[in-house]
Write a protein that holds these residues in place. Structure first.
Motif, mmCIF file in Angstrom:
data_model
loop_
_atom_site.group_PDB
_atom_site.id
_atom_site.type_symbol
_atom_site.label_atom_id
_atom_site.label_comp_id
_atom_site.label_asym_id
_atom_site.label_seq_id
_atom_site.Cartn_x
_atom_site.Cartn_y
_atom_site.Cartn_z
ATOM 1 N N VAL A 215 -2.170 7.438 2.671
ATOM 2 C CA VAL A 215 -1.161 6.384 2.811
ATOM 3 C C VAL A 215 -0.082 6.925 3.734
ATOM 4 O O VAL A 215 0.587 7.912 3.406
ATOM 5 N N ARG A 216 0.078 6.274 4.884
ATOM 6 C CA ARG A 216 1.062 6.761 5.858
ATOM 7 C C ARG A 216 2.283 5.847 5.845
ATOM 8 O O ARG A 216 2.152 4.622 5.901
ATOM 9 N N ILE A 300 -7.507 -3.509 -0.454
ATOM 10 C CA ILE A 300 -6.284 -3.399 -1.274
ATOM 11 C C ILE A 300 -5.327 -2.379 -0.656
ATOM 12 O O ILE A 300 -4.117 -2.635 -0.525
ATOM 13 N N ALA A 301 -5.841 -1.225 -0.244
ATOM 14 C CA ALA A 301 -4.967 -0.192 0.333
ATOM 15 C C ALA A 301 -4.263 -0.744 1.575
ATOM 16 O O ALA A 301 -3.036 -0.631 1.719
ATOM 17 N N LYS A 302 -5.038 -1.383 2.450
ATOM 18 C CA LYS A 302 -4.445 -1.872 3.700
ATOM 19 C C LYS A 302 -3.526 -3.059 3.445
ATOM 20 O O LYS A 302 -2.472 -3.191 4.081
ATOM 21 N N GLY A 309 5.381 -3.657 4.839
ATOM 22 C CA GLY A 309 5.967 -3.615 6.177
ATOM 23 C C GLY A 309 5.594 -2.371 6.962
ATOM 24 O O GLY A 309 6.246 -2.031 7.958
ATOM 25 N N ILE A 310 4.561 -1.681 6.556
ATOM 26 C CA ILE A 310 4.121 -0.516 7.325
ATOM 27 C C ILE A 310 3.388 -1.016 8.576
ATOM 28 O O ILE A 310 2.494 -1.860 8.471
ATOM 29 N N PRO A 311 3.771 -0.533 9.738
ATOM 30 C CA PRO A 311 3.154 -1.052 10.965
ATOM 31 C C PRO A 311 1.655 -0.756 11.023
ATOM 32 O O PRO A 311 1.181 0.202 10.402
ATOM 33 N N ASP A 312 0.931 -1.598 11.765
ATOM 34 C CA ASP A 312 -0.527 -1.494 11.875
ATOM 35 C C ASP A 312 -0.993 -0.090 12.250
ATOM 36 O O ASP A 312 -1.984 0.411 11.723
ATOM 37 N N ASP A 313 -0.251 0.531 13.186
ATOM 38 C CA ASP A 313 -0.714 1.844 13.646
ATOM 39 C C ASP A 313 -0.451 2.947 12.619
ATOM 40 O O ASP A 313 -0.836 4.085 12.822
#
Ligand SMILES: [Zn+2]
Ligand SMILES: [Zn+2]
Length: 426
Positions: A215-216, A300-302, A309-313
């Protein structure tokens, strides 16, 4: 007709008795063999001496033995697979498999023949399986007038890391040696009375998949969360949401386990870290359920990261650890029922019982090549019946305290496997 059936029954039970006396003669030597394996366990992919013993013993019994069979994906490790073939006229080909590896467990059984390799132990009973295979091999060599066909005995390394069966199949097992019509194996059981046989038609052990999720987020000061995307909060939500795969997406009639066994992130209380690692094990039976559950984990993770609000990259990285995955052990129902009938006839119905499937995993199923070859894994009880009756806590497989009772366990294992081979190659 009746008298013929009666005569047949008397003949088979007399024969079963003569097997008993043959096994009794060999039992002291087999128990010594077992203790020698137990005292000198070797870890997965390091079964050099163990496999050499298995190969030498089978050669001495008259089998045509090939060693060092198997190719691991990582080409740096030697594969210590053993294949021993005995051809005895025309007929079916039967594969009989033992595993050979031990576990990184410090032994605490207190037995006189405890492991002398520090922190390595035969805690899954693969020493019982090897001894049983050698005993069965000896019976078959002595009973050649009672069977015809080909037996192919397999000493498989690296079961505990579920790589050995694949490595042997990858090394052209079924091109270099006869392709089997059936495959059977035996595993000891840490809750059944010693010597009793357990069977389970259909799914017996589960698919096992290892999944890593990274998870980034966007790290920063613990007092300024507004300028970060906190991966600890996102990972926490993912852990809880993963539980809905079993409870809300899956039929209650299809067993599934999703366990997050490890979560790591962060180093200091006032720092929001850049990432969190989750390590999962996933257990299923049916292939379609397996596929759906693995897809749900990724979705689910994605999805939760997106909602945070975590950006796609910086979306979570979901990785299957293919080398650690194992296919379910699916005991061919017709083969399993056939063996159960034969064993009940010759060992007594009380000694051969149907048992429940398990959510643990094995790589024996690889020898079936996606159910092209019918397989059956039987269990043999390894526990003192008095201990079961006392209600005492029973150490499980892989426990540092797991200590099979050698004599009755080996006797039951050798008898069951010998009778199983004679049934299939009669
Ligand atoms: Zn094990
Ligand atoms: Zn095992």
């Amino acid at each position: 007709m009746k008298s013929f059936a009666l005569a047949f029954f008397v003949a088979t039970s007399a024969f079963a008795q003569s097997i008993d006396s043959m096994i009794d003669r060999e039992l002291p030597a087999l128990v010594e063999t077992y203790k020698a394996f137990h005292i000198a366990p070797e870890l997965s992919k390091q079964e050099e001496k163990t496999s050499a013993t298995v190969a030498a013993r089978l050669r001495a019994l008259g089998y045509t033995v090939t060693d060092h069979v198997g190719k691991y994906e990582d080409t740096g490790s030697t594969c210590y697979g053993v294949v021993a073939v005995m051809k005895n006229g025309d007929g079916s080909v039967l594969l009989v498999r033992t595993d050979m590896d031990a576990l990184p467990v410090p032994e605490k059984t207190g037995v006189a023949y405890a492991s002398q390799n520090a922190n390595v132990m035969h805690a899954c009973g693969h020493d019982i399986h090897m001894t049983t295979l050698l005993g069965t091999a000896s019976m078959l060599a002595q009973l050649k007038s009672r069977w015809h066909g080909t037996v192919m005995l397999i000493g498989q390394p690296a079961e505990e890391v579920v790589q050995g069966a694949s490595a042997m199949v990858r090394d052209q097992l079924y091109q270099r040696f006869p392709r089997p019509d059936f495959a059977i194996a035996l595993h000891d059981n840490a809750s059944m009375p010693a010597g009793k046989i357990g069977y389970c038609p259909g799914y017996f052990m589960s698919n096992s998949d290892s999944v890593n999720i990274t998870v980034r987020g966007l790290g920063g000061h613990g007092a300024s969360p507004q300028s970060t995307k906190d991966p600890i909060v996102v990972a926490s939500e993912i852990v809880l949401a993963l539980q809905t795969i079993v409870s809300r997406e899956n039929s209650p009639l299809d067993p599934v386990v999703v366990t997050v066994g490890s979560i790591h992130g962060g180093a200091k209380r006032n720092v929001i870290p850049d990432q969190v690692e989750l390590l999962l094990t996933v257990r299923t039976y049916k292939p379609e359920v397996r596929k759906r559950v693995l897809a749900s984990i990724e979705r689910i993770a994605k999805g939760i990261a997106l909602a945070a609000g975590i950006p796609d990259d910086r979306a979570p990285i979901v990785e299957m650890q293919k080398a650690e995955s194992a296919d379910a052990t699916y005991n061919d129902p017709a083969l399993t029922e056939r063996l159960a009938r034969a064993l009940k006839r010759d060992m007594g119905a009380d000694n051969v019982v149907q048992i429940d499937p398990l959510m643990v995993s094995e790589d024996f199923g690889r020898f079936a090549l996606d159910r092209q070859i019918p397989i059956c894994m039987l269990n043999v009880g390894a526990v003192d019946p008095a201990k079961i009756a006392s209600g005492a806590r029973l150490p499980s497989l892989h426990s540092s305290e797991f200590a099979p009772v050698p004599e009755p366990t080996i006797r039951g294992g050798v008898k069951a496997m010998t009778l199983a081979v004679l049934e299939l190659l009669r």
